[in-house]
Design a protein around this motif. Structure first.
Motif, short mmCIF file in Angstrom:
data_model
loop_
_atom_site.label_atom_id
_atom_site.label_comp_id
_atom_site.label_asym_id
_atom_site.label_seq_id
_atom_site.Cartn_x
_atom_site.Cartn_y
_atom_site.Cartn_z
N ALA A 60 -15.59 12.64 5.65
CA ALA A 60 -16.04 13.59 6.53
C ALA A 60 -15.21 13.31 8.13
CB ALA A 60 -17.42 13.53 6.98
N ARG A 61 -14.15 14.24 8.20
CA ARG A 61 -13.07 13.67 9.31
C ARG A 61 -13.35 14.46 10.31
NH1 ARG A 61 -7.41 12.89 6.04
NH2 ARG A 61 -6.98 12.07 8.38
N PHE A 62 -13.07 13.97 11.64
CA PHE A 62 -12.98 14.38 12.99
C PHE A 62 -11.83 13.92 13.71
CE2 PHE A 62 -17.45 14.91 11.45
CZ PHE A 62 -17.97 15.88 11.98
N PRO A 63 -10.71 14.10 13.21
CA PRO A 63 -9.65 13.39 13.69
C PRO A 63 -9.37 13.58 15.30
CG PRO A 63 -8.94 15.33 12.50
CD PRO A 63 -10.42 15.02 12.19
N ASN A 64 -9.77 14.66 15.88
CA ASN A 64 -9.58 14.85 17.21
C ASN A 64 -10.86 14.94 17.86
OD1 ASN A 64 -6.72 15.17 17.23
ND2 ASN A 64 -7.10 16.81 16.09
N GLY A 65 -12.00 14.31 17.38
CA GLY A 65 -13.37 14.22 18.08
C GLY A 65 -14.15 15.25 17.73
N ILE A 66 -15.53 15.17 18.06
CA ILE A 66 -16.41 16.12 17.54
C ILE A 66 -16.33 17.48 18.34
CG2 ILE A 66 -18.09 14.17 17.32
CD1 ILE A 66 -19.42 15.07 20.02
N GLY A 67 -15.67 17.56 19.28
CA GLY A 67 -15.46 18.88 19.98
C GLY A 67 -14.44 19.66 19.36
N ALA A 68 -13.64 19.11 18.52
CA ALA A 68 -12.43 19.83 17.88
C ALA A 68 -12.83 20.17 16.24
CB ALA A 68 -11.22 19.06 17.87
N SER A 69 -11.96 20.97 15.63
CA SER A 69 -12.08 21.00 14.42
C SER A 69 -12.28 20.00 13.28
CB SER A 69 -10.88 22.16 13.71
OG SER A 69 -9.81 21.35 14.06
N HIS A 70 -13.17 19.95 12.35
CA HIS A 70 -13.32 19.03 11.60
C HIS A 70 -13.12 19.45 10.15
CE1 HIS A 70 -17.12 20.41 11.68
NE2 HIS A 70 -17.37 20.00 10.39
N PHE A 71 -13.04 18.53 9.07
CA PHE A 71 -13.10 18.88 7.62
C PHE A 71 -13.59 17.86 6.79
CE2 PHE A 71 -9.20 16.98 8.81
CZ PHE A 71 -8.63 16.31 7.83
N TYR A 72 -14.08 18.37 5.53
CA TYR A 72 -14.76 17.29 4.56
C TYR A 72 -13.64 17.13 3.65
CZ TYR A 72 -18.96 17.67 6.81
OH TYR A 72 -20.23 17.67 7.89
N GLN A 73 -13.24 16.29 3.09
CA GLN A 73 -12.21 15.90 2.40
C GLN A 73 -12.66 15.19 1.07
OE1 GLN A 73 -8.51 14.26 4.12
NE2 GLN A 73 -7.65 13.49 2.21
N LYS A 74 -12.53 15.63 -0.26
CA LYS A 74 -13.01 15.34 -1.55
C LYS A 74 -11.92 14.10 -1.97
CE LYS A 74 -16.25 18.69 -2.56
NZ LYS A 74 -16.71 19.80 -3.85
N ARG A 75 -10.49 14.60 -1.56
CA ARG A 75 -9.52 13.69 -2.23
C ARG A 75 -8.79 12.73 -1.34
NH1 ARG A 75 -9.82 18.52 -4.40
NH2 ARG A 75 -9.49 18.62 -6.96
N VAL A 76 -9.13 11.46 -1.62
CA VAL A 76 -8.59 10.27 -0.79
C VAL A 76 -7.02 10.76 -0.26
CG1 VAL A 76 -8.11 8.78 -2.54
CG2 VAL A 76 -8.81 8.00 -0.32
N PRO A 77 -6.57 10.25 0.64
CA PRO A 77 -5.03 10.41 0.94
C PRO A 77 -4.18 9.51 0.08
CG PRO A 77 -6.24 10.30 2.77
CD PRO A 77 -7.46 10.01 1.94
N THR A 78 -3.12 10.10 -0.65
CA THR A 78 -2.27 9.37 -1.48
C THR A 78 -1.87 8.05 -0.75
OG1 THR A 78 -0.50 11.06 -1.33
CG2 THR A 78 -1.96 11.41 -2.97
#
Length: 342
Positions: A60-78
């Motif tokens: 569950a990724r919030f790369p730019n913080g909770i006020g920005a877009s976030h995404f759920y990623q099932k596949r771990v980065p290669t």
């Protein structure tokens, strides 16, 4: 010339883990940075790994913080360290993905560097992906229901668990609800575990019908919804110690049953949980000591079916199940036209 990215190195269990952009603010109101999140997970790693370690986790990724877009990623980065473990998950659609399996504190810090605020483990261990070892009871209040009512429902949950010889471990959800996790023997399929969870939820609803509900459709719910479908395959729930994406950085706090009666969700934040963990450690330290049987709940399910309570709706992306009622909101179901007198 590009400015070099700021880096901070945290030592976690003998591994050095780089945190990039450590001063990036992820919680503007509280001022918490990416480094704060990484240090939090390093501090509570023993408890967080007890909740989510050894299990495949969705990111569950919030790369730019909770006020920005976030995404759920099932596949771990290669692109990942060779010490990051993975497991291949097959979804109801038939597709597969390699998901991260955190094994140590370094894995948690590495996830935090990706902007992962929450831990989202599946209810299975990586060495057996077909047989859950956890039944999950999710108490989700409808709007305008006070947390005190959630606590009241949790008390009945505890009583029913005791009657069925199961041990529940409560925690705040980090939002408005309460989760109760029950370690079980690895003998049943996802379908059976969901069936047991549905039977349990219906029994709680039978005892306190004005406080709790199993109604799948939101328009029919009142009080606290017991979300039995959290036990369907491919569903994940924010684990204990997860930081939730809300302004004051609340966390999902493991509780003893004695603490539930007076607990308030806002009492548990990134900051206060580190202090609490330093004082008392993990409230769920003994969660793996006893693994219960679902036999009695599955027998209850059979009795409920004989009494007319059959299958209940599944989430929309699952295949239609035998005996399942129509997946149409009650208000939108076609009604037979009224017959005119001949």
């Amino acid at each position: 010339m590009a400015t070099p990215t700021e880096r901070h190195v945290l030592s976690a269990g003998g591994r050095d883990v780089v945190v990039t952009n450590p001063r990036k603010v992820l919680f503007p109101a509280a001022g918490y940075t990416k480094l704060d999140v990484a240090q939090y997970y390093l501090t509570v790693a023993e408890g967080a790994l007890r909740a989510a370690g050894g299990r495949p986790n969705m990111l569950a990724r919030f790369p730019n913080g909770i006020g920005a877009s976030h995404f759920y990623q099932k596949r771990v980065p290669t692109s990942r360290p060779d010490w990051i473990d993975v497991a291949t998950i097959e979804f109801p659609s038939g597709r597969t993905a390699e998901e991260i399996v955190p094994r140590d504190a370094a894995s948690l810090v590495w996830m935090a560097n990706l902007g992962c605020l929450e831990l989202h483990p599946h209810p299975v261990r990586a060495d057996d992906l077909d047989h859950p070892d956890e039944l999950r009871i999710d108490l989700d209040p409808v709007p305008n229901v006070r947390f005190g009512q959630v606590r009241d429902v949790a008390a009945v949950v505890q009583a029913v668990l005791d009657e069925y010889a199961l041990v529940g471990w409560p925690k705040t959800s980090g939002s408005r609800g309460i989760h109760v996790n029950v370690r079980i023997q690895r003998r049943w399929s996802f379908t059976d575990v969901r069936r047991a969870a549905l039977a349990f939820a219906r029994e709680v609803e039978r005892r306190i019908p004005t406080l709790a509900t199993t109604a799948w459709w939101k328009e029919e719910r009142q009080g606290v919804f017991i979300d039995y479908n959290q036990n369907a395959k491919d569903r994940t729930v924010a684990a204990a110690y997860s930081i939730r994406p809300k302004p004051h950085a609340p966390v999902s706090a493991p509780l003893s049953w004695a603490e539930v009666a007076d607990a308030e969700p806002e009492d548990f934040t990134l900051k206060t949980m580190m202090e609490r963990f330093g004082k008392i450690g993990d409230r769920h330290r003994d969660i793996d000591a006893e693994k219960g049987s679902l036999d009695s709940l599955l027998e209850l399910s059979e009795r409920q079916a004989l009494a007319g309570q059959g299958e209940a709706p599944w989430p929309p992306h699952y295949s239609k199940q035998k005996g399942e009622p129509a997946r149409v909101m009650p208000s939108r179901r076609r009604r037979a036209p009224a017959r005119t007198a001949s």
